[in-house]
Motif scaffolding. Sequence first.
Motif, mmCIF file in Angstrom:
data_model
loop_
_atom_site.group_PDB
_atom_site.id
_atom_site.type_symbol
_atom_site.label_atom_id
_atom_site.label_comp_id
_atom_site.label_asym_id
_atom_site.label_seq_id
_atom_site.Cartn_x
_atom_site.Cartn_y
_atom_site.Cartn_z
ATOM 1 N N ARG A 87 -4.024 9.031 4.968
ATOM 2 C CA ARG A 87 -3.156 8.422 4.018
ATOM 3 C C ARG A 87 -3.556 9.068 2.482
ATOM 4 O O ARG A 87 -2.906 9.615 1.999
ATOM 5 N N GLU A 88 -4.938 8.691 2.218
ATOM 6 C CA GLU A 88 -5.571 9.137 0.932
ATOM 7 C C GLU A 88 -5.530 10.850 0.902
ATOM 8 O O GLU A 88 -5.114 11.103 -0.410
ATOM 9 N N ASP A 89 -5.565 11.532 1.970
ATOM 10 C CA ASP A 89 -5.833 12.764 1.672
ATOM 11 C C ASP A 89 -4.451 13.668 1.662
ATOM 12 O O ASP A 89 -4.391 14.671 0.668
ATOM 13 N N ILE A 90 -3.583 12.974 2.280
ATOM 14 C CA ILE A 90 -2.243 13.973 2.446
ATOM 15 C C ILE A 90 -1.152 12.978 1.604
ATOM 16 O O ILE A 90 -0.028 13.493 1.167
ATOM 17 N N GLY A 91 -1.281 11.989 1.280
ATOM 18 C CA GLY A 91 -0.780 11.245 0.153
ATOM 19 C C GLY A 91 0.363 10.070 0.800
ATOM 20 O O GLY A 91 0.722 10.414 2.123
ATOM 21 N N HIS A 92 0.822 9.169 0.156
ATOM 22 C CA HIS A 92 1.783 8.185 0.950
ATOM 23 C C HIS A 92 2.829 8.538 1.328
ATOM 24 O O HIS A 92 3.318 8.157 2.432
ATOM 25 N N GLU A 93 3.731 9.516 0.783
ATOM 26 C CA GLU A 93 4.936 9.990 1.215
ATOM 27 C C GLU A 93 4.818 10.826 2.515
ATOM 28 O O GLU A 93 5.523 10.645 3.473
ATOM 29 N N TYR A 102 2.278 10.784 4.421
ATOM 30 C CA TYR A 102 1.805 10.003 5.638
ATOM 31 C C TYR A 102 3.134 8.990 6.114
ATOM 32 O O TYR A 102 3.311 8.763 7.543
#
Length: 72
Positions: free
Chosen positions: A50-56, A58
């Motif tokens: 989640r931190e690497d690809i972003g919340h949206e 994910y």
Amino acid sequence: MELSPHAAVRLQQRALSIEALGLVLSYGEVTRRQGADVCYLTKSARQRLREDIGHEAYRRLEPKLDVYAVMN
């Protein structure tokens, strides 16, 4: 990524993308079960993803991440 014919059929049956499988293999943890390596996402692995690809991004992928990969 090279898939066995069985794996390709299973991905199609479960409507999973190669992208989702790649993320499970990249971020997941591997354990040995019944003679095979099994890769799956733990809670901490999901957090790193989640931190690497972003919340949206994910959020869009999350429904497809409750899977595991059996590797030989």
